[in-house]
Design a protein around this motif. Structure first.
Motif, PDB file in Angstrom:
ATOM      1  N   GLU A  55       0.334   4.159   2.414  1.00 13.87           N
ATOM      2  CA  GLU A  55      -0.221   3.426   3.561  1.00 13.87           C
ATOM      3  C   GLU A  55      -1.601   2.892   3.247  1.00 13.87           C
ATOM      4  N   ALA A  59      -2.675  -0.900   3.390  1.00 10.81           N
ATOM      5  CA  ALA A  59      -3.743  -1.313   4.310  1.00 10.81           C
ATOM      6  C   ALA A  59      -4.815  -2.090   3.547  1.00 10.81           C
ATOM      7  N   ILE A  96       2.479  -2.802   7.833  1.00  9.45           N
ATOM      8  CA  ILE A  96       1.628  -1.903   8.618  1.00  9.45           C
ATOM      9  C   ILE A  96       2.212  -1.716  10.015  1.00  9.45           C
ATOM     10  N   THR A 100       4.310   1.685  13.188  1.00  6.32           N
ATOM     11  CA  THR A 100       3.961   2.177  14.533  1.00  6.32           C
ATOM     12  C   THR A 100       5.197   2.553  15.334  1.00  6.32           C
ATOM     13  N   LEU A 115      -3.344   2.680   9.960  1.00  6.99           N
ATOM     14  CA  LEU A 115      -2.781   1.565  10.721  1.00  6.99           C
ATOM     15  C   LEU A 115      -3.824   1.037  11.706  1.00  6.99           C
TER      16      LEU A 115
ATOM     17  N   ALA B 165      -0.817   1.964  17.352  1.00  5.27           N
ATOM     18  CA  ALA B 165      -1.673   2.213  16.188  1.00  5.27           C
ATOM     19  C   ALA B 165      -3.007   2.818  16.625  1.00  5.27           C
TER      20      ALA B 165
END
Lengths: 187, 187
Positions: A55, A59, A96, A100, A115, B165
DNA sequence: GTCTATAGCCCGATAGAC
DNA sequence: GTCTATCGGGCTATAGAC
């Protein structure tokens, strides 16, 4: 050697994008990465730890992409519009935003914060450009630029949702162009 | 008796909303519904068949909710804004949009089409209202109402993503109010 | 209609050899 | 660093009794 760890992270980035956190198993990661079980657990204590590393790399990549795009001499509103129109593999969705949907990601701070931070950082860049546009007289000064920046990000994220439901990129393009028309009408 | 089948569908609606398709197991459905294994497979041949029934009910519910909301004597643009501001459990996200993250849902037409149809039907209602608003002079006539309707839906879907998020409903409210400000400025 | 038993496979992780 | 073996449990579904 860092090569196994690196390959694992890259593969996990791909799989998280394609299948999400719940849908991605350590086994699947190992198979695609060509890395054994023992090796994976030597470099990462758990699936969550590996996912977090993946992640964070995704990101960083997203933020860099936006910063590169925004680093041009174009007018500020044009840069926001260029961001909305950025070439993308629309049906794949956002690497990204996709995460969620996953309750295990949202429930774990270590997995959720990358995130949140991505959206905050991109949102701050967009907000700054919108304020520049207001100062330059290309965007109505009465609008709340910070709010509007979130509208810009939301349209992108939601447009992916509509596109995937339709199995067509058309709704994505429409949603984005609809917002651009509104922004352009605010001169 | 339809009572077991019904309970299974309702429970599956809940679990699909909370955990998605991949994250929802027949076992979890049975446990929460208080229905045994044998009973479940008597009423539904597979997890996919049950999920489809649950999706169709959630889709119908969403469409009805919007149609009820739009069936008022308010000005058309006010009705679109009311839709954007509809009270929701923001951090839960959208029971329909959430499923687009799931590759197994997108790959199976029977599971994908209820999602597509929901967005198309709600989008058609919103587009019709936007055209009424243009006829009434409360929305700029140069805008493409069909496109803009998709922008409206996308903002809602994307606003859920930002909210989850951030683990806060604030980004949702901002994104939605940002769009409303743009729409209101188009008189 | 609903029950229990079972199938064959995958899950995420750990142990200890090499 | 990477290997194989193994753990206890869950996955989706089927079989056949009641």
């Amino acid at each position: 050697m860092n090569t196994a760890a690196n390959k694992l992270i890259e593969t996990t980035q791909e799989l998280l994008w394609e299948r999400g956190y719940v849908g991605t198993s350590p086994r699947a990661i190992q198979d695609r990465a060509g890395v054994g079980q023992g090796s994976m657990y030597h470099h990462f204590r758990s699936k969550a730890a590996l996912a977090q590393a993946a992640e964070e790399r995704s990101a960083a990549r997203s933020i860099e992409e936006v910063e590169r795009l925004f680093d041009t001499p174009q007018a500020p509103l044009r840069r926001v519009i260029a961001y909305l129109r950025l070439e993308r593999d629309i049906l794949k969705g956002c690497p990204i935003g996709r995460l969620t949907a996953d309750p295990e990601v949202i429930a774990d701070e270590a997995l959720r914060l990358p995130l949140r931070d991505t959206f905050e950082r991109i949102g701050a860049h967009v907000a700054a450009l919108l304020k520049e546009a207001q100062a330059a007289g290309t965007l109505a000064p009465g609008l709340d630029a910070d709010r509007l920046a979130r509208t810009v990000l939301a349209v992108r994220q939601g447009a992916y949702v509509l596109a995937r439901a339709a199995n067509s990129s058309a709704p994505y393009v429409d949603a984005v162009e609809g917002l651009i028309a509104l922004l352009d009408g605010q001169a």
